[in-house]
Design a protein around this motif. Structure first.
Motif, PDB file in Angstrom:
ATOM      1  N   TYR A  64      10.490  72.299  28.283  1.00  0.00           N
ATOM      2  CA  TYR A  64      11.574  72.531  27.335  1.00  0.00           C
ATOM      3  C   TYR A  64      12.909  72.041  27.889  1.00  0.00           C
ATOM      4  O   TYR A  64      13.077  71.860  29.085  1.00  0.00           O
ATOM      5  N   ARG A  65      13.847  71.850  26.991  1.00  0.00           N
ATOM      6  CA  ARG A  65      15.142  71.275  27.365  1.00  0.00           C
ATOM      7  C   ARG A  65      16.033  72.313  28.048  1.00  0.00           C
ATOM      8  O   ARG A  65      16.229  73.406  27.548  1.00  0.00           O
ATOM      9  N   HIS A  66      16.594  71.905  29.176  1.00  0.00           N
ATOM     10  CA  HIS A  66      17.528  72.745  29.922  1.00  0.00           C
ATOM     11  C   HIS A  66      18.937  72.229  29.674  1.00  0.00           C
ATOM     12  O   HIS A  66      19.207  71.037  29.855  1.00  0.00           O
ATOM     13  N   VAL A  67      19.851  73.095  29.268  1.00  0.00           N
ATOM     14  CA  VAL A  67      21.245  72.725  29.020  1.00  0.00           C
ATOM     15  C   VAL A  67      22.082  73.209  30.202  1.00  0.00           C
ATOM     16  O   VAL A  67      22.095  74.410  30.504  1.00  0.00           O
ATOM     17  N   TYR A  70      18.436  74.310  20.657  1.00  0.00           N
ATOM     18  CA  TYR A  70      18.175  73.017  21.270  1.00  0.00           C
ATOM     19  C   TYR A  70      17.722  73.104  22.721  1.00  0.00           C
ATOM     20  O   TYR A  70      17.449  72.070  23.346  1.00  0.00           O
ATOM     21  N   GLY A  71      17.692  74.295  23.294  1.00  0.00           N
ATOM     22  CA  GLY A  71      17.268  74.410  24.681  1.00  0.00           C
ATOM     23  C   GLY A  71      17.542  75.796  25.224  1.00  0.00           C
ATOM     24  O   GLY A  71      17.939  76.716  24.494  1.00  0.00           O
ATOM     25  N   GLN A 119      13.281  67.449  30.201  1.00  0.00           N
ATOM     26  CA  GLN A 119      14.423  67.197  29.330  1.00  0.00           C
ATOM     27  C   GLN A 119      15.628  68.003  29.809  1.00  0.00           C
ATOM     28  O   GLN A 119      15.508  69.188  30.125  1.00  0.00           O
ATOM     29  N   ARG A 120      16.770  67.338  29.861  1.00  0.00           N
ATOM     30  CA  ARG A 120      17.987  68.055  30.261  1.00  0.00           C
ATOM     31  C   ARG A 120      19.180  67.469  29.522  1.00  0.00           C
ATOM     32  O   ARG A 120      19.327  66.255  29.422  1.00  0.00           O
ATOM     33  N   TRP A 121      20.024  68.344  29.009  1.00  0.00           N
ATOM     34  CA  TRP A 121      21.323  67.951  28.467  1.00  0.00           C
ATOM     35  C   TRP A 121      22.387  68.453  29.426  1.00  0.00           C
ATOM     36  O   TRP A 121      22.375  69.632  29.805  1.00  0.00           O
TER      37      TRP A 121
END
Length: 301
Positions: free
Chosen positions: A192-195, A233-234, A215-217
């Protein structure tokens, strides 16, 4: 009897070194070349040493001159600090105070402190630099801030422990991570996306994220990170103070991590120049300490 060398003479020596010669130094100091030459010769005469050797058209420092140059820099800097402090004290509270604050520090609390200070000194302008990790230290090291709230103590500076901030791993209530019906591990997070929030320091460490994910933002503000997580989103580690309402309403829910679900960050209150800090800087620091002490945060012992 001690030699009587004036600050202006020391400034002349510094200018010759920095400018690369007597002619260039005279231009930077707006003095005649003979006046600059005389000032340096006076130092050499009074101390009985040779500061420069002339090689071609350049004045080159001798080993003794190199020592004098280093000490002169420190002496002139100290004199400048003293003059600035004297001017600030003679004029009352400072005309402007610059604060650099780590964005983990609760903004509502900081704004309340600034407002309280403004009521006591309405004529003092306040400039706030909101920074992340190394960016706060940068503002201190570059002389861009008079007062700093920082997660670290840069070399050469002393500060008072101010508080600890708790960060919690959270995601939107409908995020898939909440549907496992069991404790989570870091391995579960990988899909999963990490913010994360970017370090604003000039020499930022791009490896600040402690979770390896596909995934990273990376964003620049905590507010953006909160919004991204609230929109599903994360996931992110966010400060409790900044997401009180989202946790209360259930928009965000803590992730049931087996370990590492909460983290703590220490914050320090640092005066850029405690020996010459003006009354306004000291008063604002006092207000911040009092405000933190009256709140229900994780204060540092």
């Amino acid at each position: 009897m001690s030699p009587h060398i004036t600050l202006e003479q020391w400034r002349s020596l510094i200018a010759v070194v920095d400018a690369g010669g007597y002619a260039q130094a005279s231009e930077s100091l707006h003095k005649s070349q003979s006046a600059v030459t005389y000032a340096v010769q006076k130092i050499e005469s009074l101390l009985g040493v040779k500061a420069f050797e002339i090689q071609g058209r350049k004045a080159i420092l001798t080993p003794t001159g190199q020592m004098l140059y280093r000490r002169a820099l420190a002496l002139v800097d100290e004199a400048n600090d003293l003059e600035q402090a004297a001017h600030a004290l003679s004029a009352g509270w400072e005309a402007e105070i610059r604060i650099a604050a780590e964005i983990l520090f609760p903004s509502r609390l900081l704004l309340a402190c600034l407002n309280r200070f403004g009521q006591e000194s309405p004529g003092t302008r306040l400039e706030l630099i909101e920074s992340v990790l190394g960016g706060t230290s940068d503002a201190l090291l570059k002389g861009e801030a008079d007062l700093v709230i920082s997660p670290q103590l840069p070399p050469g500076f002393l500060g008072d422990p101010l508080m600890r901030i708790r960060l919690r791993a959270v995601a939107h209530a409908d995020h898939p991570l909440h549907h496992y019906d069991r404790e989570l591990t870091y391995r579960d997070l990988r899909a999963y996306r990490h913010v994360v929030v970017r370090d604003s320091g000039a020499n930022r460490d791009r490896r600040t994220a402690t979770v390896e994910v596909d995934q990273r933002w990376t964003v620049s503000q905590v507010a953006t990170s909160i919004q991204a997580v609230c929109m599903g989103y994360g996931f992110a580690w966010l400060p409790d103070e900044h997401i009180r309402e989202e946790l209360r309403t259930g928009t965000l829910r803590p992730l049931p991590l087996r370990e590492g679900g909460t983290r703590e960050a220490s914050l320090y209150l640092i005066l850029a120049n405690p020996d010459f800090a003006g009354p306004g800087v000291r008063r604002l620091a006092e207000i911040i300490r009092e405000s933190v002490g009256s709140e229900y945060f994780f204060k540092m012992e």
